[in-house]
Enzyme design. Sequence first.
Site, PDB file in Angstrom:
ATOM      1  N   CYS A  50      -1.295   1.099  29.022  1.00 55.92           N
ATOM      2  CA  CYS A  50      -0.958   2.340  29.729  1.00 55.92           C
ATOM      3  C   CYS A  50      -1.378   2.213  31.195  1.00 55.92           C
ATOM      4  O   CYS A  50      -2.511   1.786  31.479  1.00 55.92           O
ATOM      5  CB  CYS A  50      -1.705   3.486  29.051  1.00 55.92           C
ATOM      6  SG  CYS A  50      -1.557   5.054  29.889  1.00 55.92           S
ATOM      7  N   ARG A  56      13.782  -5.494  18.263  1.00 59.95           N
ATOM      8  CA  ARG A  56      14.577  -4.546  17.472  1.00 59.95           C
ATOM      9  C   ARG A  56      15.240  -3.515  18.381  1.00 59.95           C
ATOM     10  O   ARG A  56      16.374  -3.106  18.141  1.00 59.95           O
ATOM     11  CB  ARG A  56      13.688  -3.876  16.431  1.00 59.95           C
ATOM     12  CG  ARG A  56      13.371  -4.828  15.278  1.00 59.95           C
ATOM     13  CD  ARG A  56      12.503  -4.180  14.251  1.00 59.95           C
ATOM     14  NE  ARG A  56      13.028  -2.907  13.804  1.00 59.95           N
ATOM     15  CZ  ARG A  56      12.285  -1.953  13.246  1.00 59.95           C
ATOM     16  NH1 ARG A  56      10.989  -2.153  13.067  1.00 59.95           N
ATOM     17  NH2 ARG A  56      12.832  -0.819  12.876  1.00 59.95           N
ATOM     18  N   HIS A  81      11.160   9.514  11.141  1.00 56.44           N
ATOM     19  CA  HIS A  81      10.289   8.351  11.374  1.00 56.44           C
ATOM     20  C   HIS A  81      10.282   7.908  12.833  1.00 56.44           C
ATOM     21  O   HIS A  81       9.957   6.763  13.128  1.00 56.44           O
ATOM     22  CB  HIS A  81      10.706   7.187  10.454  1.00 56.44           C
ATOM     23  CG  HIS A  81      10.416   7.445   9.003  1.00 56.44           C
ATOM     24  ND1 HIS A  81      11.023   6.749   7.973  1.00 56.44           N
ATOM     25  CD2 HIS A  81       9.576   8.328   8.399  1.00 56.44           C
ATOM     26  CE1 HIS A  81      10.570   7.200   6.806  1.00 56.44           C
ATOM     27  NE2 HIS A  81       9.695   8.159   7.038  1.00 56.44           N
TER      28      HIS A  81
HETATM   29  C1  BJW Z   1      24.019   0.538   2.140  1.00 59.23           C
HETATM   30  C2  BJW Z   1      24.792  -0.311   2.914  1.00 59.23           C
HETATM   31  C3  BJW Z   1      26.045   0.184   3.299  1.00 59.23           C
HETATM   32  C4  BJW Z   1      22.951  -1.326   2.538  1.00 59.23           C
HETATM   33  N1  BJW Z   1      26.426   1.402   2.919  1.00 59.23           N
HETATM   34  N2  BJW Z   1      24.421   1.737   1.755  1.00 59.23           N
HETATM   35  C5  BJW Z   1       3.985   9.061  -2.776  1.00 59.23           C
HETATM   36  C6  BJW Z   1       4.091   8.066  -3.708  1.00 59.23           C
HETATM   37  C7  BJW Z   1       3.852   6.733  -3.347  1.00 59.23           C
HETATM   38  C8  BJW Z   1       3.491   6.386  -2.054  1.00 59.23           C
HETATM   39  C9  BJW Z   1       3.396   7.394  -1.129  1.00 59.23           C
HETATM   40  C10 BJW Z   1       3.628   8.700  -1.491  1.00 59.23           C
HETATM   41  N3  BJW Z   1       3.460   9.475  -0.372  1.00 59.23           N
HETATM   42  C11 BJW Z   1       3.138   8.683   0.658  1.00 59.23           C
HETATM   43  C12 BJW Z   1       3.070   7.404   0.234  1.00 59.23           C
HETATM   44  C13 BJW Z   1       2.721   6.199   1.056  1.00 59.23           C
HETATM   45  C14 BJW Z   1       3.849   5.675   1.896  1.00 59.23           C
HETATM   46  C15 BJW Z   1       5.003   5.273   0.969  1.00 59.23           C
HETATM   47  O1  BJW Z   1       5.977   5.962   0.816  1.00 59.23           O
HETATM   48  N4  BJW Z   1       4.884   4.102   0.370  1.00 59.23           N
HETATM   49  C16 BJW Z   1       5.909   3.614  -0.568  1.00 59.23           C
HETATM   50  C17 BJW Z   1       6.691   2.480   0.088  1.00 59.23           C
HETATM   51  C18 BJW Z   1       5.215   3.187  -1.817  1.00 59.23           C
HETATM   52  N5  BJW Z   1       4.280   6.658   2.886  1.00 59.23           N
HETATM   53  C19 BJW Z   1       3.665   6.766   4.058  1.00 59.23           C
HETATM   54  O2  BJW Z   1       2.704   6.077   4.360  1.00 59.23           O
HETATM   55  C20 BJW Z   1       4.190   7.829   5.001  1.00 59.23           C
HETATM   56  N6  BJW Z   1       3.102   8.619   5.501  1.00 59.23           N
HETATM   57  C21 BJW Z   1       2.403   9.437   4.731  1.00 59.23           C
HETATM   58  O3  BJW Z   1       2.700   9.654   3.576  1.00 59.23           O
HETATM   59  O4  BJW Z   1       1.352  10.022   5.360  1.00 59.23           O
HETATM   60  C22 BJW Z   1       0.473  10.851   4.595  1.00 59.23           C
HETATM   61  C23 BJW Z   1      -0.661  11.311   5.498  1.00 59.23           C
HETATM   62  C24 BJW Z   1      -1.194  12.540   5.264  1.00 59.23           C
HETATM   63  C25 BJW Z   1      -2.241  12.976   6.062  1.00 59.23           C
HETATM   64  C26 BJW Z   1      -2.718  12.184   7.087  1.00 59.23           C
HETATM   65  C27 BJW Z   1      -2.173  10.953   7.314  1.00 59.23           C
HETATM   66  C28 BJW Z   1      -1.129  10.507   6.510  1.00 59.23           C
HETATM   67  C29 BJW Z   1       4.825   7.209   6.230  1.00 59.23           C
HETATM   68  C30 BJW Z   1       6.029   6.406   5.916  1.00 59.23           C
HETATM   69  C31 BJW Z   1       6.550   5.735   7.186  1.00 59.23           C
HETATM   70  C32 BJW Z   1       7.703   4.786   6.919  1.00 59.23           C
HETATM   71  N7  BJW Z   1       7.946   4.007   8.076  1.00 59.23           N
HETATM   72  C33 BJW Z   1       9.019   3.016   8.049  1.00 59.23           C
HETATM   73  C34 BJW Z   1       8.893   2.165   9.334  1.00 59.23           C
HETATM   74  C35 BJW Z   1       9.355   2.950  10.545  1.00 59.23           C
HETATM   75  C36 BJW Z   1       9.177   2.155  11.804  1.00 59.23           C
HETATM   76  C37 BJW Z   1      10.053   0.940  11.862  1.00 59.23           C
HETATM   77  O5  BJW Z   1      11.281   1.062  11.802  1.00 59.23           O
HETATM   78  O6  BJW Z   1       9.504  -0.153  11.989  1.00 59.23           O
HETATM   79  O7  BJW Z   1      10.294   3.674   7.980  1.00 59.23           O
HETATM   80  S1  BJW Z   1       8.995   2.043   6.580  1.00 59.23           S
HETATM   81  C38 BJW Z   1      10.763   1.858   6.475  1.00 59.23           C
HETATM   82  O8  BJW Z   1      11.200   2.439   5.232  1.00 59.23           O
HETATM   83  C39 BJW Z   1      11.327   2.735   7.596  1.00 59.23           C
HETATM   84  C40 BJW Z   1      12.472   3.414   6.894  1.00 59.23           C
HETATM   85  O9  BJW Z   1      12.814   4.621   7.570  1.00 59.23           O
HETATM   86  C41 BJW Z   1      11.941   3.634   5.512  1.00 59.23           C
HETATM   87  C42 BJW Z   1      12.996   3.852   4.466  1.00 59.23           C
HETATM   88  O10 BJW Z   1      13.783   2.719   4.292  1.00 59.23           O
HETATM   89  P1  BJW Z   1      15.360   2.877   4.058  1.00 59.23           P
HETATM   90  O11 BJW Z   1      15.966   3.503   5.234  1.00 59.23           O
HETATM   91  O12 BJW Z   1      15.593   3.523   2.761  1.00 59.23           O
HETATM   92  O13 BJW Z   1      15.841   1.331   4.054  1.00 59.23           O
HETATM   93  P2  BJW Z   1      15.879   0.288   2.836  1.00 59.23           P
HETATM   94  O14 BJW Z   1      16.037  -1.059   3.427  1.00 59.23           O
HETATM   95  O15 BJW Z   1      14.743   0.477   1.936  1.00 59.23           O
HETATM   96  O16 BJW Z   1      17.192   0.679   2.040  1.00 59.23           O
HETATM   97  C43 BJW Z   1      18.484   0.465   2.565  1.00 59.23           C
HETATM   98  C44 BJW Z   1      19.501   0.992   1.564  1.00 59.23           C
HETATM   99  O17 BJW Z   1      20.795   0.897   2.122  1.00 59.23           O
HETATM  100  C45 BJW Z   1      19.525   0.224   0.244  1.00 59.23           C
HETATM  101  O18 BJW Z   1      19.480   1.143  -0.833  1.00 59.23           O
HETATM  102  C46 BJW Z   1      20.895  -0.488   0.263  1.00 59.23           C
HETATM  103  O19 BJW Z   1      21.466  -0.632  -1.030  1.00 59.23           O
HETATM  104  C47 BJW Z   1      21.702   0.432   1.129  1.00 59.23           C
HETATM  105  N8  BJW Z   1      22.828  -0.167   1.866  1.00 59.23           N
HETATM  106  N9  BJW Z   1      24.099  -1.514   3.101  1.00 59.23           N
HETATM  107  C48 BJW Z   1      25.582   2.122   2.120  1.00 59.23           C
HETATM  108  N10 BJW Z   1      26.894  -0.602   4.048  1.00 59.23           N
END
Ligand code: BJW
Length: 264
Positions: A155, A71, A124
Site C-alpha cells: 500500500c 487471472r 465472492h
Molecule cells: C458448466 C459448463 C458449461 C462447466 N455450462 N455448466 C458448510 C458445510 C461445509 C463447509 C462449509 C460450510 N459453510 C462454510 C464452509 C467452509 C467453506 C466451504 O464451503 N467449504 C467447502 C468447499 C467444503 N466456505 C467458506 O469458507 C466461505 N466462508 C465462510 O463460510 O465464512 C464463515 C465465517 C463466519 C464468520 C467469520 C468468518 C467466516 C467462503 C467461501 C469462499 C469461496 N471462494 C472461492 C474463491 C474466490 C476467489 C477466487 O476466485 O480465487 O470462490 S472458492 C471457489 O469456489 C470460488 C467459486 O466462486 C466457488 C464456487 O465454485 P463454482 O463456481 O461452483 O465452480 P466449480 O469449478 O466448482 O464448478 C463449475 C461447474 O460448472 C461444474 O459443476 C461444471 O459441471 C459446470 N460447467 N462447464 C454449464 N459450459
Amino acid sequence: MSKGFSDILVQRLARARLVMVFTGAGVSAESGIATFRDPGGMWSKFKPEELANVNAFLNNPSLVQTWYKERKRVVTEAEPNAGHLAIAAFERDFLERGLEFAVVTQNVDNLHQRAGSKNVIELHGNLARNYCYECKRDASDEEMNTASDDEPVHCVQCSGLVRPDVVWFGEQLPYQSIEDAVDAARRASVCLCIGTSAVVYPAAQIPLMAGEEGAYVAEINIEPSAIAYQIDESIQGKSGEVLPALFEAYKEAVLSSNQSINLN
Ligand code: BJW
C-alpha cells in the site's frame, strides 16, 4: 422436453414476478475461463488451500498476487459468451415488463456486468478490485501494474500488503451481498442455477433457500451438481447453448399469453 428443459419451467418463467439467476464458474467456461473443480480447472494446478486463503497470502504474497494478476489478465481479455448475453437479455425483458430480475454470482470475472446485466450481486468479490489488507484502502490499477512480479505490492499509504477483493476460504461474504441475495431468494418465483458445482457454502444455500421459499428451481449444467436432487429440474447442457434457447421459448410463451389476454 425436446430442448432439454420442461414446459413447466418455460411457463413458470413467463408468469414469474422475480427471477433469480445463481451462477458459478461454468457460465464463463465457454468464454475460455477455467472453472475451479472440472478436470483441467484452476485447482488441478493449485490446491485451494495453497492459494485461496489468507494464510497462503501472508506466507507467499508474491505468488498469490501473481496468480491473481494472471487471472485478471485472462478475464479482461475474455468476452462474455452466449450464456451471459442471454441472462442480460432476460433481465432487459423483465425490466421492460415492469418485473424484477437478479443475478447472484459466485464469479469474480465481471463478465455478467460486461454482458449488460445490471442487478448483479457479487458473493465472492471481483478480480477487478484490490485493497490494502491493513488499512482497507482501495488500490488503483496503476499501483498494481507498476509492481514487479518478484516483489509483493504494498500500500502506498501504510505499506500493508495489497490483496485482491475476493472472498477466500474462512472469510465472511460481504454483508450487503448476502442480504441482497437472501432477499432475492425469498421473493423469487423462479431460480436458475447455472454452471456451479454447488459445493461451496454459504453460497450454495441461496438456491436451496429459494426452493424452500416456493421458487421453482432449475439448474443448467453439463453434469448434475451437488444439489441436483434437491431441486425441481436438472437440465444437462452447456449454458451458452441452453440459455439462448430457453430465452426464445420464454419470449414465445409471454407472447402467446398476451395474445390470449387480448382475445378474451
Ligand atoms: C458448466 C459448463 C458449461 C462447466 N455450462 N455448466 C458448510 C458445510 C461445509 C463447509 C462449509 C460450510 N459453510 C462454510 C464452509 C467452509 C467453506 C466451504 O464451503 N467449504 C467447502 C468447499 C467444503 N466456505 C467458506 O469458507 C466461505 N466462508 C465462510 O463460510 O465464512 C464463515 C465465517 C463466519 C464468520 C467469520 C468468518 C467466516 C467462503 C467461501 C469462499 C469461496 N471462494 C472461492 C474463491 C474466490 C476467489 C477466487 O476466485 O480465487 O470462490 S472458492 C471457489 O469456489 C470460488 C467459486 O466462486 C466457488 C464456487 O465454485 P463454482 O463456481 O461452483 O465452480 P466449480 O469449478 O466448482 O464448478 C463449475 C461447474 O460448472 C461444474 O459443476 C461444471 O459441471 C459446470 N460447467 N462447464 C454449464 N459450459
